[in-house]
Each structure stands twice: as structure tokens, then as C-alpha cells.
Motif scaffolding. Structure first.
Motif, PDB file in Angstrom:
ATOM      1  N   SER A 100      -4.805   4.026  -6.039  1.00 16.98           N
ATOM      2  CA  SER A 100      -5.275   2.975  -6.950  1.00 16.98           C
ATOM      3  C   SER A 100      -5.863   1.776  -6.231  1.00 16.98           C
ATOM      4  O   SER A 100      -6.788   1.129  -6.726  1.00 16.98           O
ATOM      5  N   ALA A 101      -5.309   1.433  -5.066  1.00 19.04           N
ATOM      6  CA  ALA A 101      -5.781   0.272  -4.314  1.00 19.04           C
ATOM      7  C   ALA A 101      -5.568   0.541  -2.830  1.00 19.04           C
ATOM      8  O   ALA A 101      -4.728   1.357  -2.445  1.00 19.04           O
ATOM      9  N   GLN A 102      -6.329  -0.160  -1.981  1.00 18.73           N
ATOM     10  CA  GLN A 102      -6.246   0.092  -0.546  1.00 18.73           C
ATOM     11  C   GLN A 102      -4.841  -0.141  -0.017  1.00 18.73           C
ATOM     12  O   GLN A 102      -4.384   0.564   0.886  1.00 18.73           O
ATOM     13  N   ALA A 103      -4.124  -1.123  -0.590  1.00 16.34           N
ATOM     14  CA  ALA A 103      -2.763  -1.404  -0.134  1.00 16.34           C
ATOM     15  C   ALA A 103      -1.817  -0.241  -0.422  1.00 16.34           C
ATOM     16  O   ALA A 103      -0.769  -0.111   0.222  1.00 16.34           O
ATOM     17  N   GLN A 104      -2.184   0.622  -1.376  1.00 16.59           N
ATOM     18  CA  GLN A 104      -1.366   1.778  -1.728  1.00 16.59           C
ATOM     19  C   GLN A 104      -1.885   3.062  -1.087  1.00 16.59           C
ATOM     20  O   GLN A 104      -1.364   4.141  -1.358  1.00 16.59           O
ATOM     21  N   SER A 105      -2.883   2.934  -0.224  1.00 19.66           N
ATOM     22  CA  SER A 105      -3.482   4.111   0.389  1.00 19.66           C
ATOM     23  C   SER A 105      -2.651   4.615   1.560  1.00 19.66           C
ATOM     24  O   SER A 105      -2.148   3.837   2.376  1.00 19.66           O
ATOM     25  N   ALA A 106      -2.532   5.940   1.657  1.00 17.13           N
ATOM     26  CA  ALA A 106      -1.864   6.569   2.796  1.00 17.13           C
ATOM     27  C   ALA A 106      -2.879   6.963   3.863  1.00 17.13           C
ATOM     28  O   ALA A 106      -2.513   7.578   4.867  1.00 17.13           O
ATOM     29  N   PHE A 107      -4.148   6.590   3.658  1.00 13.77           N
ATOM     30  CA  PHE A 107      -5.233   7.018   4.539  1.00 13.77           C
ATOM     31  C   PHE A 107      -5.742   5.863   5.401  1.00 13.77           C
ATOM     32  O   PHE A 107      -5.654   4.688   5.009  1.00 13.77           O
ATOM     33  N   PRO A 108      -6.309   6.176   6.567  1.00 15.31           N
ATOM     34  CA  PRO A 108      -6.874   5.133   7.428  1.00 15.31           C
ATOM     35  C   PRO A 108      -8.003   4.372   6.730  1.00 15.31           C
ATOM     36  O   PRO A 108      -8.609   4.888   5.775  1.00 15.31           O
ATOM     37  N   LEU A 139       3.147  12.227   4.606  1.00 19.57           N
ATOM     38  CA  LEU A 139       3.958  11.037   4.869  1.00 19.57           C
ATOM     39  C   LEU A 139       5.407  11.423   5.104  1.00 19.57           C
ATOM     40  O   LEU A 139       5.918  12.368   4.486  1.00 19.57           O
ATOM     41  N   ASP A 140       6.058  10.680   5.992  1.00 23.18           N
ATOM     42  CA  ASP A 140       7.505  10.765   6.184  1.00 23.18           C
ATOM     43  C   ASP A 140       8.083   9.445   5.699  1.00 23.18           C
ATOM     44  O   ASP A 140       8.126   8.449   6.436  1.00 23.18           O
ATOM     45  N   ASN A 141       8.525   9.415   4.454  1.00 24.86           N
ATOM     46  CA  ASN A 141       8.987   8.167   3.853  1.00 24.86           C
ATOM     47  C   ASN A 141      10.309   7.679   4.436  1.00 24.86           C
ATOM     48  O   ASN A 141      10.706   6.524   4.216  1.00 24.86           O
ATOM     49  N   ALA A 142      10.999   8.527   5.210  1.00 20.30           N
ATOM     50  CA  ALA A 142      12.225   8.097   5.870  1.00 20.30           C
ATOM     51  C   ALA A 142      11.930   7.117   7.003  1.00 20.30           C
ATOM     52  O   ALA A 142      12.839   6.466   7.513  1.00 20.30           O
ATOM     53  N   ARG A 143      10.656   6.992   7.383  1.00 17.51           N
ATOM     54  CA  ARG A 143      10.281   6.012   8.400  1.00 17.51           C
ATOM     55  C   ARG A 143      10.517   4.588   7.894  1.00 17.51           C
ATOM     56  O   ARG A 143      10.722   3.662   8.682  1.00 17.51           O
ATOM     57  N   ALA A 146       6.449  -0.488   5.524  1.00 15.27           N
ATOM     58  CA  ALA A 146       6.222  -1.466   4.458  1.00 15.27           C
ATOM     59  C   ALA A 146       5.161  -0.992   3.472  1.00 15.27           C
ATOM     60  O   ALA A 146       5.174  -1.360   2.300  1.00 15.27           O
ATOM     61  N   LYS A 147       4.230  -0.167   3.915  1.00 14.36           N
ATOM     62  CA  LYS A 147       3.192   0.381   3.041  1.00 14.36           C
ATOM     63  C   LYS A 147       3.001   1.854   3.352  1.00 14.36           C
ATOM     64  O   LYS A 147       3.408   2.339   4.428  1.00 14.36           O
ATOM     65  N   PRO A 148       2.389   2.612   2.432  1.00 17.30           N
ATOM     66  CA  PRO A 148       2.269   4.063   2.627  1.00 17.30           C
ATOM     67  C   PRO A 148       1.656   4.467   3.967  1.00 17.30           C
ATOM     68  O   PRO A 148       2.130   5.419   4.601  1.00 17.30           O
ATOM     69  N   LEU A 149       0.625   3.763   4.421  1.00 14.07           N
ATOM     70  CA  LEU A 149      -0.031   4.134   5.674  1.00 14.07           C
ATOM     71  C   LEU A 149       0.928   4.083   6.860  1.00 14.07           C
ATOM     72  O   LEU A 149       0.772   4.843   7.826  1.00 14.07           O
ATOM     73  N   ASP A 150       1.934   3.195   6.786  1.00 15.02           N
ATOM     74  CA  ASP A 150       2.911   3.099   7.882  1.00 15.02           C
ATOM     75  C   ASP A 150       3.737   4.376   8.005  1.00 15.02           C
ATOM     76  O   ASP A 150       4.323   4.643   9.070  1.00 15.02           O
ATOM     77  N   ASN A 151       3.806   5.155   6.923  1.00 12.17           N
ATOM     78  CA  ASN A 151       4.595   6.392   6.931  1.00 12.17           C
ATOM     79  C   ASN A 151       3.753   7.647   7.140  1.00 12.17           C
ATOM     80  O   ASN A 151       4.287   8.741   7.226  1.00 12.17           O
ATOM     81  N   THR A 152       2.447   7.490   7.199  1.00 13.19           N
ATOM     82  CA  THR A 152       1.549   8.639   7.355  1.00 13.19           C
ATOM     83  C   THR A 152       1.606   9.183   8.771  1.00 13.19           C
ATOM     84  O   THR A 152       1.502   8.428   9.745  1.00 13.19           O
ATOM     85  N   VAL A 153       1.753  10.517   8.890  1.00 11.91           N
ATOM     86  CA  VAL A 153       1.821  11.148  10.212  1.00 11.91           C
ATOM     87  C   VAL A 153       0.684  12.136  10.444  1.00 11.91           C
ATOM     88  O   VAL A 153       0.404  12.508  11.587  1.00 11.91           O
ATOM     89  N   LEU A 154       0.006  12.563   9.354  1.00  9.51           N
ATOM     90  CA  LEU A 154      -1.101  13.513   9.485  1.00  9.51           C
ATOM     91  C   LEU A 154      -2.107  13.266   8.373  1.00  9.51           C
ATOM     92  O   LEU A 154      -1.721  13.059   7.220  1.00  9.51           O
ATOM     93  N   ALA A 184       1.014  10.356  17.067  1.00  7.52           N
ATOM     94  CA  ALA A 184       1.684  10.933  18.234  1.00  7.52           C
ATOM     95  C   ALA A 184       2.052   9.842  19.231  1.00  7.52           C
ATOM     96  O   ALA A 184       2.867   8.983  18.934  1.00  7.52           O
ATOM     97  N   ALA A 185       1.437   9.884  20.401  1.00  7.89           N
ATOM     98  CA  ALA A 185       1.792   8.964  21.476  1.00  7.89           C
ATOM     99  C   ALA A 185       1.690   7.512  21.029  1.00  7.89           C
ATOM    100  O   ALA A 185       0.707   7.100  20.411  1.00  7.89           O
ATOM    101  N   GLY A 186       2.712   6.724  21.359  1.00  6.61           N
ATOM    102  CA  GLY A 186       2.717   5.317  21.021  1.00  6.61           C
ATOM    103  C   GLY A 186       2.939   5.041  19.547  1.00  6.61           C
ATOM    104  O   GLY A 186       2.759   3.905  19.096  1.00  6.61           O
ATOM    105  N   ASP A 187       3.308   6.075  18.787  1.00  7.26           N
ATOM    106  CA  ASP A 187       3.534   5.935  17.346  1.00  7.26           C
ATOM    107  C   ASP A 187       2.305   5.365  16.635  1.00  7.26           C
ATOM    108  O   ASP A 187       2.395   4.553  15.715  1.00  7.26           O
ATOM    109  N   VAL A 188       1.126   5.810  17.072  1.00  7.59           N
ATOM    110  CA  VAL A 188      -0.131   5.341  16.496  1.00  7.59           C
ATOM    111  C   VAL A 188      -0.851   6.514  15.831  1.00  7.59           C
ATOM    112  O   VAL A 188      -0.967   7.601  16.421  1.00  7.59           O
ATOM    113  N   LEU A 189      -1.336   6.285  14.613  1.00  7.09           N
ATOM    114  CA  LEU A 189      -2.115   7.306  13.909  1.00  7.09           C
ATOM    115  C   LEU A 189      -3.516   7.331  14.510  1.00  7.09           C
ATOM    116  O   LEU A 189      -4.298   6.384  14.326  1.00  7.09           O
TER     117      LEU A 189
END
Length: 360
Positions: A100-108, A139-143, A146-154, A184-189
């Protein structure tokens, strides 16, 4: 008179129930055989947790007459409810492209919201085709971000899988994506090279926790090995019982296999948790001896045919962990059971009324 009208109403209700499936049979084109004829299937996402449950979203099946069946745009995530969440393990989530909004996006940044396009079609030539395309985020929501993108791993951007069964000796299957990101490395997407051909991609040390709760898990020491490959065989799909193959079958999709090495705060190994996910699983099948009709739409275009009056699909399947499973797996026959119960109730009511008339 009242009894006669009541009986007519009951018979009319039964007649209406019987007539519903008959709408599709009024097609001018001869329908293909439901059990052995040409067929295609398309699924946006499915997942299985070893030792846990599995979730298979609504699978589209090609109609028996030329037309198409398309997944509703309302399906935007996996899981979509508490039942699916429990079967998926409770921690993982798949975003299927729309937000719905960029703040709710799980994507880069730069990846726009979009609706998926998941279609199984029978062309006017009776050639079955299927396509599934969208953007995917795991997403791994157990991470606890603060926002969906912070939990995105792939992330798979511009993912498209398709199959075409034009003839028994002329089939095609394709799985492509424009970009792939992995945390991966450095916990960076970060972007990685998209697998070419049938080669896979394996990344170790991904900051991805287990799909299920494991007592003593440490987020700091737990990592996962993530493998991204292309589906090349029917048995690599995760599918419901109603999703069948045929004499000749081809399949496509993106398969994600995760092995999470769960460790405690002292870096002691606790257990491994394995998860398999198929994104955009599609297949098409032909019976041996199949010959396409001479006229109609181009076989590779899933949009060239009209939407059928009654789209076909295999209902979503939720398999709870083994301890929670009942004897019923997927409610494929629920409609049949409901119809049978209604017929039985009507028959019993008519029988009782008839008996009361005779006694009078």
C-alpha cells in the motif's frame, strides 16, 4: 395444495443445484477430458517445512473448454490467516508484489508495487499454457525489524515462469527474473547474480532464522544456507493432490531451499530446520497422441482467450504439523460432500411427507 407447493419448491431447489455445473457444458467447443486431456496448472507460491506443515496457495487449473483461470489479486501474502501461519511455522512470510505504501514495502527502493499475474489457460487450439509472474520477497519476521524491509532476506524482482505444451514433441518451460537480492554478509540485503540456464545459486551464512520456534535459539549465532534453483521436473513442485501430470509433462518455477543451522548463545548446534518454497510453480501436460486443433489463438499467448464462465482452481491446501493433522488433508471434496448432504436431507424430507400423506 400447500404440500404440493412445498414439494415443488424442494424439487426446484435440487434442480437448481444440479444445473449449476451445467453452465460450462453449454460451450460450442467439445470439452477436453478432465482426467486425461490436455491441462495446465499455475500456482503463485507454496511451502513445506520438514517436520512441520505446508501451505499451498490456490492453484489455477485450465478450463475444460478454451478459456483461462486467473488467481484473484486479493491473494497478496503467504500466510494470509492463522491457519496458514501455523502451517508455515509462524516466522516466515512471503510478499507477492503488492503493497500500500513504501513504508510497508518488503522490497528494496525502486521496486514498485504490482499485482501478480497467475494464469492457467486452454487455448482455442486446446493447447495448455500457464504463466506466473510477479515480485517476491521472503521475510523472517522473527528478526523483529521496525519495518517489513528490515525483515526481508530474499527478493526476486520481475520473476516470470511459464510453460507451453504445443505438441508432445514441442514443449517449453522457462523461469526468469530480472534481479535477485539476498541478505548475507554484513546482514545487508544485496544484489546477487541471477542464476543462468539450469545452474543454481547457493549462499551460506544468510541471516535467516528457523521457520519454527526452537528453544534456546540465538539470533546472533544462527545462520542459514539458502539455495535458489529453477524447477525442471514435475516432482520438484509442491502441489495439491488435484494437480496432476500426463503422458507428457513440463514444469517451471523458482525453488528456494533453506537449511537453518540453529545455535544457542554459546554457538552450540541445536538442530537443523529445512524449508522448501516454490515460487511461481507451473506445469502443463498432454496425453500421448495429442493433436492440437488447427485454428484459434497463438499457443504461447495466455491472454488471447476469453475468461470462462466458471474458472477452475484447486483450493488452497493447509497441512498442519503432523501432531495437528486430522484424517482430512485438503478439502477438495467439500463441495461434493455438502451437495450430497443436501440431497440426502431433501430426500428424507420428501419421504417423510409422503409417508404422512399415506397415513392420512
Amino acid at each position: 395444495m400447500t404440500r404440493f407447493v412445498t414439494k415443488l419448491a424442494l424439487i426446484g431447489a435440487v434442480g437448481a443445484l444440479v444445473a449449476v455445473p451445467g453452465t460450462a457444458s453449454a460451450q460450442v467447443v467439445q470439452p477436453v477430458d478432465e482426467k486425461s486431456g490436455p491441462v495446465s496448472f499455475a500456482n503463485v507460491a507454496s511451502a513445506k517445512v520438514d517436520g512441520g506443515g505446508s501451505v499451498i496457495t490456490e492453484t489455477q487449473r485450465s478450463p475444460l473448454s478454451p478459456g483461462q483461470s486467473k488467481l484473484s489479486a486479493d491473494r497478496t501474502t503467504v500466510p494470509k490467516d492463522s491457519g496458514e501461519k501455523g502451517a508455515f511455522g509462524g516466522h516466515y512470510e512471503l510478499s507477492l508484489g503488492r503493497f500500500s505504501a513504501q513504508a510497508q514495502s518488503a522490497f528494496p527502493a525502486g521496486v514498485a508495487s504490482r499485482d501478480h499475474n497467475v494464469v492457467a489457460a486452454l487455448q482455442a487450439t486446446t493447447v495448455p499454457t500457464a504463466v506466473a509472474e510477479t515480485n517476491y520477497a521472503l521475510l523472517d519476521n522473527a528478526r523483529g525489524g521496525a519495518k517489513p524491509l528490515d525483515n526481508t532476506v530474499l527478493v526476486l524482482q520481475g520473476a516470470k515462469t511459464s510453460v507451453d505444451c504445443s505438441a508432445t514433441n514441442r514443449t517449453s518451460a522457462s523461469s526468469v527474473a530480472s534481479k535477485v537480492w539476498i541478505r548475507a554478509a554484513g546482514d545487508v540485503l544485496s544484489p546477487v547474480t541471477v542464476p543462468a540456464g539450469n545452474a543454481g545459486l547457493q549462499v551460506k551464512g544468510v541471516k535467516l532464522g528457523p521457520a519454527v520456534d526452537v528453544a534456546g535459539t540465538s539470533k546472533d549465532t544462527t545462520t542459514s544456507d539458502l539455495t535458489l534453483t529453477k524447477v525442471t521436473a514435475f516432482d520438484q513442485l509442491i502441489r495439491q493432490d488435484g494437480w496432476r501430470d500426463g503422458g507428457v509433462t513440463v514444469a517451471a518455477g523458482w525453488r528456494v531451499d533453506v537449511v537453518t543451522h540453529v545455535r544457542d548463545a554459546n554457538n552450540k548446534d541445536l538442530r537443523d530446520v529445512r524449508v522448501a518454497i516454490v515460487l511461481g510453480g507451473v506445469s502443463c501436460s498432454l496425453p500421448k497422441g495429442f493433436a492440437a486443433k488447427a485454428a484459434g489463438a497463438a499457443s504461447g499467448d495466455t491472454t488471447a482467450v476469453d475468461q470462462p464462465a466458471a474458472p477452475m482452481k484447486v483450493p488452497a491446501g493447509v497441512f498442519p504439523p503432523p501432531a495437528e493433522q486430522s484424517s482430512s488433508r485438503i478439502p477438495l471434496g467439500l463441495g461434493l460432500l455438502g451437495g450430497g448432504a443436501l440431497f440426502a436431507a431433501v430426500a428424507m424430507l420428501l419421504y417423510r411427507r409422503r409417508g404422512s400423506v399415506r397415513r392420512r
